[in-house]
Motif scaffolding. Structure first.
Motif, mmCIF file in Angstrom:
data_model
loop_
_atom_site.group_PDB
_atom_site.id
_atom_site.type_symbol
_atom_site.label_atom_id
_atom_site.label_comp_id
_atom_site.label_asym_id
_atom_site.label_seq_id
_atom_site.Cartn_x
_atom_site.Cartn_y
_atom_site.Cartn_z
ATOM 1 N N GLY A 217 0.808 -1.223 0.000
ATOM 2 C CA GLY A 217 0.000 0.000 0.000
ATOM 3 C C GLY A 217 0.837 1.266 0.000
ATOM 4 O O GLY A 217 0.694 2.121 -0.895
ATOM 5 N N PRO A 218 1.736 1.451 0.993
ATOM 6 C CA PRO A 218 2.587 2.652 0.975
ATOM 7 C C PRO A 218 3.460 2.748 -0.267
ATOM 8 O O PRO A 218 3.710 3.840 -0.772
ATOM 9 N N VAL A 219 3.926 1.590 -0.766
ATOM 10 C CA VAL A 219 4.751 1.609 -1.976
ATOM 11 C C VAL A 219 3.947 2.138 -3.159
ATOM 12 O O VAL A 219 4.431 2.974 -3.945
ATOM 13 N N ALA A 220 2.702 1.680 -3.290
ATOM 14 C CA ALA A 220 1.854 2.161 -4.373
ATOM 15 C C ALA A 220 1.553 3.652 -4.224
ATOM 16 O O ALA A 220 1.494 4.386 -5.218
ATOM 17 N N GLY A 221 1.361 4.121 -2.980
ATOM 18 C CA GLY A 221 1.131 5.547 -2.768
ATOM 19 C C GLY A 221 2.324 6.382 -3.196
ATOM 20 O O GLY A 221 2.167 7.433 -3.838
ATOM 21 N N LEU A 222 3.536 5.930 -2.854
ATOM 22 C CA LEU A 222 4.744 6.652 -3.270
ATOM 23 C C LEU A 222 4.908 6.627 -4.786
ATOM 24 O O LEU A 222 5.331 7.624 -5.392
ATOM 25 N N VAL A 223 4.575 5.500 -5.395
ATOM 26 C CA VAL A 223 4.651 5.413 -6.855
ATOM 27 C C VAL A 223 3.670 6.393 -7.503
ATOM 28 O O VAL A 223 3.978 7.031 -8.523
ATOM 29 N N ALA A 224 2.480 6.552 -6.906
ATOM 30 C CA ALA A 224 1.506 7.490 -7.445
ATOM 31 C C ALA A 224 2.010 8.933 -7.346
ATOM 32 O O ALA A 224 1.838 9.728 -8.279
ATOM 33 N N LEU A 225 2.645 9.279 -6.218
ATOM 34 C CA LEU A 225 3.209 10.628 -6.080
ATOM 35 C C LEU A 225 4.327 10.844 -7.097
ATOM 36 O O LEU A 225 4.431 11.924 -7.698
ATOM 37 N N TRP A 226 5.170 9.828 -7.274
ATOM 38 C CA TRP A 226 6.233 9.928 -8.279
ATOM 39 C C TRP A 226 5.637 10.062 -9.677
ATOM 40 O O TRP A 226 6.164 10.811 -10.524
ATOM 41 N N ALA A 227 4.551 9.343 -9.934
ATOM 42 C CA ALA A 227 3.909 9.419 -11.243
ATOM 43 C C ALA A 227 3.355 10.817 -11.505
ATOM 44 O O ALA A 227 3.407 11.308 -12.637
ATOM 45 N N GLY A 228 2.819 11.476 -10.469
ATOM 46 C CA GLY A 228 2.331 12.839 -10.641
ATOM 47 C C GLY A 228 3.449 13.790 -11.018
ATOM 48 O O GLY A 228 3.300 14.634 -11.915
ATOM 49 N N ASN A 229 4.592 13.662 -10.345
ATOM 50 C CA ASN A 229 5.740 14.501 -10.670
ATOM 51 C C ASN A 229 6.269 14.193 -12.068
ATOM 52 O O ASN A 229 6.626 15.104 -12.830
ATOM 53 N N THR A 230 6.309 12.899 -12.414
ATOM 54 C CA THR A 230 6.764 12.512 -13.742
ATOM 55 C C THR A 230 5.821 13.018 -14.819
ATOM 56 O O THR A 230 6.260 13.412 -15.910
ATOM 57 N N PHE A 231 4.533 13.041 -14.525
ATOM 58 C CA PHE A 231 3.562 13.547 -15.501
ATOM 59 C C PHE A 231 3.811 15.019 -15.803
ATOM 60 O O PHE A 231 3.718 15.447 -16.965
ATOM 61 N N LEU A 232 4.119 15.814 -14.773
ATOM 62 C CA LEU A 232 4.420 17.226 -15.002
ATOM 63 C C LEU A 232 5.662 17.383 -15.879
ATOM 64 O O LEU A 232 5.674 18.202 -16.811
ATOM 65 N N ASN A 233 6.700 16.598 -15.574
ATOM 66 C CA ASN A 233 7.919 16.675 -16.383
ATOM 67 C C ASN A 233 7.649 16.248 -17.819
ATOM 68 O O ASN A 233 8.156 16.865 -18.767
ATOM 69 N N TRP A 234 6.851 15.185 -17.991
ATOM 70 C CA TRP A 234 6.527 14.713 -19.333
ATOM 71 C C TRP A 234 5.703 15.741 -20.097
ATOM 72 O O TRP A 234 5.940 15.993 -21.292
ATOM 73 N N GLN A 235 4.748 16.368 -19.426
ATOM 74 C CA GLN A 235 3.901 17.358 -20.082
ATOM 75 C C GLN A 235 4.719 18.586 -20.485
ATOM 76 O O GLN A 235 4.518 19.153 -21.563
ATOM 77 N N ARG A 236 5.653 18.984 -19.597
ATOM 78 C CA ARG A 236 6.507 20.122 -19.934
ATOM 79 C C ARG A 236 7.403 19.790 -21.126
ATOM 80 O O ARG A 236 7.560 20.612 -22.038
ATOM 81 N N GLN A 237 7.996 18.580 -21.121
ATOM 82 C CA GLN A 237 8.854 18.189 -22.235
ATOM 83 C C GLN A 237 8.049 18.066 -23.523
ATOM 84 O O GLN A 237 8.552 18.418 -24.607
ATOM 85 N N LYS A 238 6.831 17.586 -23.422
ATOM 86 C CA LYS A 238 5.964 17.487 -24.589
ATOM 87 C C LYS A 238 5.667 18.870 -25.171
ATOM 88 O O LYS A 238 5.666 19.056 -26.397
ATOM 89 N N ARG A 239 5.435 19.843 -24.287
ATOM 90 C CA ARG A 239 5.185 21.211 -24.748
ATOM 91 C C ARG A 239 6.438 21.808 -25.391
ATOM 92 O O ARG A 239 6.349 22.520 -26.391
ATOM 93 N N ILE A 240 7.605 21.500 -24.806
ATOM 94 C CA ILE A 240 8.855 21.994 -25.383
ATOM 95 C C ILE A 240 9.064 21.396 -26.774
ATOM 96 O O ILE A 240 9.456 22.104 -27.723
ATOM 97 N N GLU A 241 8.807 20.089 -26.918
ATOM 98 C CA GLU A 241 8.970 19.443 -28.212
ATOM 99 C C GLU A 241 8.020 20.048 -29.247
ATOM 100 O O GLU A 241 8.409 20.275 -30.403
#
Length: 312
Positions: free
Chosen positions: A111-135
Motif C-alpha cells: 500500500g505505501p509503496v503504491a502511494g509513493l509510486v503514485a506521487l512519483w507518477a504525478g511529478n513525472t507527468f508534469l515533467n513529461w507534459q513540460r517536455q511534450k510542450r517543449i517538443e
C-alpha cells in the motif's frame, strides 16, 4: 475490513478521481473548441476564466506556501489548465486509491509503496507534459523563424512581427508569443521577455533564436538573412530529432515494460497461491527482499531511460 472491501473502496475512489479528471478534460476541450470557433468566425476571443475552478480553499492555502509557488510555476510551464489545488487533490486522491487497491489486491505492505509510486507518477507527468510542450514548440520554431523573417523583410518592427506570429501560430507557440506580446505592451524590454521565454521552454534551438533576435535588436541591424539561414537549420534539426526519437522508441518502451512485467508476475503469483505475498511481506527478510527487488527495478528503469535520452 476484508480485502474485498478494501479493493471495492479503492476501485471506487480511483473511478471517482478518473471521472473528475475526465470531466475536467472534456470541459477544457470544449472551451478550447469554442474559442477556436470564435477565433475563426472573427467574433473576438472568449473571456478567460469561464471554467469553474474546484477546490478553491485548498488552492488558496497552497499558493501561500513555497511548495505551492514552485508547483504553480511548473504547472504554468506545462500549459495545463489546472490550478495548484486541483492538481494536488487529484494526485493525492489517486495515491489514496492506489494505496487501497494495492493493499487489497497484493498485500498491506504494498500500500505505501503504491502511494509513493503514485506521487512519483504525478511529478513525472508534469515533467513529461513540460517536455511534450517543449517538443511541440521546437517543431514550430522553423515556421516561427520564417514568419519573423518575412515580417522583418517587409519592414515591420520586431514587436509587430512577434504579435503577427502570435496570431498566426497555434498553441503552444501562439500562446507563448501572446504572453510575450502582452508583456511588451506593458513596457517590458524585448531582452527580458524573450529571456523569460527561453527559461520557460529551455531548448538549444530556442536559445539560438532568442540570441539572434536579442543581438539584432541591440545592434539595430537587419535579421532577415540570419533568420532565413536559421529556418533551414531548424528544419534540418527537426528531421534529425524525429529520426532519433524513432530509433530510440524501442528502448523507451522496454524501460516501461520491464516494471510492468514484474508487477504482473506478483499479481499472477498471488492469484495462484492466495495470500502468498502477504505471508512473504509479513517477515522482515521478505520485506527486505521486496525492497531490494523494487530498488533494482528502479535502477534498471532509470538506466534504460538514460540510455534512451540523447540530446540532439
Amino acid at each position: 475490513m476484508t480485502n474485498t472491501a478494501l479493493l471495492a473502496i479503492g476501485g471506487t475512489l480511483l473511478c471517482g478521481v478518473l471521472a473528475v479528471a475526465g470531466v475536467h478534460v472534456y470541459a477544457t476541450g470544449k472551451a478550447q473548441r469554442e474559442a477556436l470557433v470564435d477565433r475563426l468566425s472573427h467574433s473576438g476571443p472568449r473571456p478567460e476564466g469561464l471554467r469553474v475552478r474546484h477546490f478553491g480553499g485548498v488552492d488558496r492555502r497552497l499558493r501561500g506556501t513555497a511548495f505551492g509557488k514552485r508547483l504553480q510555476l511548473r504547472l504554468a510551464a506545462t500549459g495545463l489548465d489546472l490550478t495548484v489545488g486541483e492538481f494536488t487533490v487529484y494526485v493525492l486522491g489517486g495515491a489514496a486509491a492506489l494505496w487501497l487497491i494495492a493493499s487489497a489486491a497484493l498485500a498491506p505492505f504494498f500500500g505505501p509503496v503504491a502511494g509513493l509510486v503514485a506521487l512519483w507518477a504525478g511529478n513525472t507527468f508534469l515533467n513529461w507534459q513540460r517536455q511534450k510542450r517543449i517538443e511541440a514548440f521546437i517543431n514550430q520554431l522553423p515556421e516561427l523563424s520564417r514568419i519573423l523573417a518575412n515580417a522583418t523583410a517587409a519592414g515591420l518592427a520586431l514587436r509587430t512581427a512577434l504579435g503577427m506570429a502570435a496570431e498566426e501560430l497555434e498553441a503552444p507557440a501562439g500562446e507563448e508569443l501572446a504572453t510575450v506580446t502582452a508583456q511588451l505592451a506593458l513596457g517590458r524590454s524585448i531582452d527580458e521577455t524573450l529571456g523569460e521565454l527561453a527559461e520557460r521552454l529551455p531548448s538549444r534551438e530556442l536559445v539560438v533564436l532568442v540570441t539572434t533576435l536579442v543581438l539584432s535588436n541591440r545592434a539595430g541591424g537587419t535579421v532577415v538573412g540570419s533568420l532565413r539561414n536559421l529556418t533551414e537549420t531548424l528544419e534540418e534539426r527537426k528531421e534529425t530529432r524525429r529520426e532519433v526519437v524513432t530509433m530510440l522508441s524501442e528502448v523507451n518502451a522496454t524501460a516501461y515494460t520491464l516494471p510492468l512485467l514484474g508487477l504482473g508476475a506478483m499479481i499472477m503469483l498471488n492469484s495462484m497461491d492466495s495470500g502468498s505475498l502477504a505471508r512473504m511481506t509479513g517477515h522482515p527478510i521478505g520485506q527486505a527482499a521486496v525492497l531490494v527487488a523494487l530498488a533494482l527495478y528502479a535502477v534498471g528503469f532509470i538506466g534504460m531511460r538514460r540510455l534512451g535520452k540523447i540530446e540532439v
